[in-house]
Design an enzyme around this catalytic site. Sequence first.
Site, PDB file in Angstrom:
ATOM      1  N   ASN A  17       0.838  -1.213   0.000  1.00 24.35           N
ATOM      2  CA  ASN A  17       0.000   0.000   0.000  1.00 24.35           C
ATOM      3  C   ASN A  17       0.862   1.249   0.000  1.00 24.35           C
ATOM      4  OD1 ASN A  17      -3.052  -0.416   0.163  1.00 24.35           O
ATOM      5  ND2 ASN A  17      -2.254  -2.015   1.520  1.00 24.35           N
ATOM      6  N   ARG A  67       4.813   1.510  24.976  1.00 25.98           N
ATOM      7  CA  ARG A  67       4.058   1.980  23.817  1.00 25.98           C
ATOM      8  C   ARG A  67       4.269   3.483  23.621  1.00 25.98           C
ATOM      9  NH1 ARG A  67       0.597  -0.704  21.114  1.00 25.98           N
ATOM     10  NH2 ARG A  67       0.165  -2.255  22.708  1.00 25.98           N
ATOM     11  N   ARG A  93       0.519  -1.876  14.817  1.00 23.99           N
ATOM     12  CA  ARG A  93       0.697  -1.473  16.204  1.00 23.99           C
ATOM     13  C   ARG A  93      -0.507  -0.677  16.634  1.00 23.99           C
ATOM     14  NH1 ARG A  93       4.222  -2.554  19.822  1.00 23.99           N
ATOM     15  NH2 ARG A  93       4.452  -0.380  20.478  1.00 23.99           N
ATOM     16  N   ILE A  94      -0.960  -0.925  17.855  1.00 22.37           N
ATOM     17  CA  ILE A  94      -1.997  -0.050  18.404  1.00 22.37           C
ATOM     18  C   ILE A  94      -1.293   1.186  18.927  1.00 22.37           C
ATOM     19  CG2 ILE A  94      -3.710   0.154  20.250  1.00 22.37           C
ATOM     20  CD1 ILE A  94      -4.520  -2.646  19.664  1.00 22.37           C
ATOM     21  N   LEU A  95      -1.817   2.355  18.599  1.00 25.04           N
ATOM     22  CA  LEU A  95      -1.144   3.595  18.986  1.00 25.04           C
ATOM     23  C   LEU A  95      -1.704   4.113  20.303  1.00 25.04           C
ATOM     24  CD1 LEU A  95      -1.202   5.267  15.470  1.00 25.04           C
ATOM     25  CD2 LEU A  95       0.707   4.084  16.544  1.00 25.04           C
ATOM     26  N   ASN A 109      -6.016   5.487   8.207  1.00 23.07           N
ATOM     27  CA  ASN A 109      -5.641   4.078   8.209  1.00 23.07           C
ATOM     28  C   ASN A 109      -6.424   3.363   7.118  1.00 23.07           C
ATOM     29  OD1 ASN A 109      -4.480   1.624   9.145  1.00 23.07           O
ATOM     30  ND2 ASN A 109      -6.350   1.161  10.297  1.00 23.07           N
ATOM     31  N   HIS A 111      -8.007  -0.432   6.447  1.00 23.68           N
ATOM     32  CA  HIS A 111      -8.339  -1.638   7.201  1.00 23.68           C
ATOM     33  C   HIS A 111      -9.005  -2.635   6.250  1.00 23.68           C
ATOM     34  CE1 HIS A 111      -9.380  -4.047  10.669  1.00 23.68           C
ATOM     35  NE2 HIS A 111     -10.593  -4.168  10.164  1.00 23.68           N
ATOM     36  N   SER A 138     -11.528  -0.598   3.823  1.00 21.81           N
ATOM     37  CA  SER A 138     -12.046   0.718   4.215  1.00 21.81           C
ATOM     38  C   SER A 138     -10.891   1.641   4.574  1.00 21.81           C
ATOM     39  CB  SER A 138     -12.926   0.597   5.468  1.00 21.81           C
ATOM     40  OG  SER A 138     -13.917  -0.389   5.311  1.00 21.81           O
ATOM     41  N   LEU A 146     -10.324   1.680  18.378  1.00 21.40           N
ATOM     42  CA  LEU A 146      -9.738   0.926  17.264  1.00 21.40           C
ATOM     43  C   LEU A 146     -10.692   0.806  16.064  1.00 21.40           C
ATOM     44  CD1 LEU A 146      -7.213  -0.821  16.470  1.00 21.40           C
ATOM     45  CD2 LEU A 146      -8.544  -2.804  17.230  1.00 21.40           C
ATOM     46  N   ASP A 147     -10.208   1.209  14.893  1.00 21.30           N
ATOM     47  CA  ASP A 147     -10.935   1.049  13.625  1.00 21.30           C
ATOM     48  C   ASP A 147     -12.343   1.631  13.651  1.00 21.30           C
ATOM     49  OD1 ASP A 147      -8.704  -0.320  12.667  1.00 21.30           O
ATOM     50  OD2 ASP A 147      -9.477  -2.276  13.293  1.00 21.30           O
ATOM     51  N   GLU A 176      -7.235  -2.228  -2.521  1.00 20.28           N
ATOM     52  CA  GLU A 176      -6.619  -1.219  -1.632  1.00 20.28           C
ATOM     53  C   GLU A 176      -5.676  -0.301  -2.393  1.00 20.28           C
ATOM     54  OE1 GLU A 176      -4.929  -3.625   1.596  1.00 20.28           O
ATOM     55  OE2 GLU A 176      -6.704  -3.058   2.782  1.00 20.28           O
TER      56      GLU A 176
HETATM   57  C1  GAR Z   1      -3.271  -4.363   4.115  1.00 25.75           C
HETATM   58  O1  GAR Z   1      -4.174  -5.284   3.562  1.00 25.75           O
HETATM   59  C2  GAR Z   1      -3.942  -3.533   5.173  1.00 25.75           C
HETATM   60  O2  GAR Z   1      -5.298  -3.295   4.923  1.00 25.75           O
HETATM   61  C3  GAR Z   1      -3.789  -4.392   6.399  1.00 25.75           C
HETATM   62  O3  GAR Z   1      -2.517  -4.937   6.279  1.00 25.75           O
HETATM   63  C4  GAR Z   1      -2.172  -5.087   4.914  1.00 25.75           C
HETATM   64  C5  GAR Z   1      -0.815  -4.482   4.687  1.00 25.75           C
HETATM   65  O4  GAR Z   1      -0.308  -4.837   3.454  1.00 25.75           O
HETATM   66  N1  GAR Z   1      -3.937  -3.603   7.580  1.00 25.75           N
HETATM   67  C6  GAR Z   1      -4.394  -4.074   8.729  1.00 25.75           C
HETATM   68  O5  GAR Z   1      -4.723  -5.237   8.896  1.00 25.75           O
HETATM   69  C7  GAR Z   1      -4.503  -3.043   9.824  1.00 25.75           C
HETATM   70  N2  GAR Z   1      -5.171  -3.563  10.972  1.00 25.75           N
HETATM   71  P1  GAR Z   1       0.907  -4.058   2.819  1.00 25.75           P
HETATM   72  O6  GAR Z   1       2.039  -4.026   3.851  1.00 25.75           O
HETATM   73  O7  GAR Z   1       1.290  -4.864   1.616  1.00 25.75           O
HETATM   74  O8  GAR Z   1       0.447  -2.690   2.455  1.00 25.75           O
END
Ligand code: GAR
Length: 321
Positions: A17, A67, A93-95, A109, A111, A138, A146-147, A176
Amino acid sequence: MTIKAKIAVLISGAGTNMAALVYASRIADCPYEVVLVASNDPQAEGLALAQAEGIATFALPHKGLTREAHDAAMEAAVLEAGAEYIVLAGYMRILSDGFVVRWAGRMLNIHPSLLPKYKGLDTHARAIAAGDSHGGTSVHVVTPELDAGEVLAQIAVPIVAGDTPDTLAERVKLAEHQLYPRAVADYVSRWRDPVALLERVRNLALAFPETDERESHGSPGFRVGGEKSGKYFAYFADQHHGTPHIACLVRTGGMDELLNLVEAQPEVYFKPAYYGASGWIGIILNRPGVDWDAVAEWLTRSWRGAAPKRLTRLLDVADEF
Ligand code: GAR
């Protein structure tokens, strides 16, 4: 040429991403540039790509740090790079709340689910196990819960026969990579988009009882108190009389208050032409990081000042306690 918004991208893994964000930023007219890629894992694959692209990188393992301490180090790197927005891209990571609150409205973010479904982990496995027809992704604003922040954009992705969490994850990532650069571009442009700003002011202003919208001298105005005897409590002004400001005009307590505010915070307030003479102040909206709660408070105050007694009586009584 417009100034590009500076974004820092935080990753933990492959960083595909992040790569999508970087390559979209290479297309002419992209409204953002990536000034830093940072990770909690020095081995994160995405870091090497960022370096090869000539982007500053920063990596600090979280092991052994609280943290708050780890977040503080990441934040320092982000500030050092001059970033105005933080874009989380697979940052696992949870911030800490303090970090999130300091970046309120400036942290996004992505998700891998159709929020509000499946917050947290294992989103694809949960969608498949539930027999859902679609998974998806999303983009949302990050808030301490969270989210759960405002969802800005989504794409639904079909679940096909034989899908495993991995095959679905791969397909969702394709979506994404289209979605995130676009959502980030739209978001960082929001603060200078008069249509989006008017929409926001309108939503706040028309949420009060007995309000309506009526144009006044070519500007959208907001009134309270009914068709005949309605009084204006707010206006939306888009670069009036040669000012560069897109603004919400509300009524202050008088000239002293107005002038003091303008002197103390010229980046936030100005004295508008014509309206200023009767105590109306302009709140500048076309700047990053507008405090919309403060705008809402101004609108509340201005509405109360203009509303008929029968509407404000209950609030006045409540104030006495
Ligand atoms: C992505 O699919 C993203 O949506 C997810 O991790 C992947 C990262 O892929 N994020 C989460 O699960 C956040 N809780 P990438 O490193 O190839 O971008």
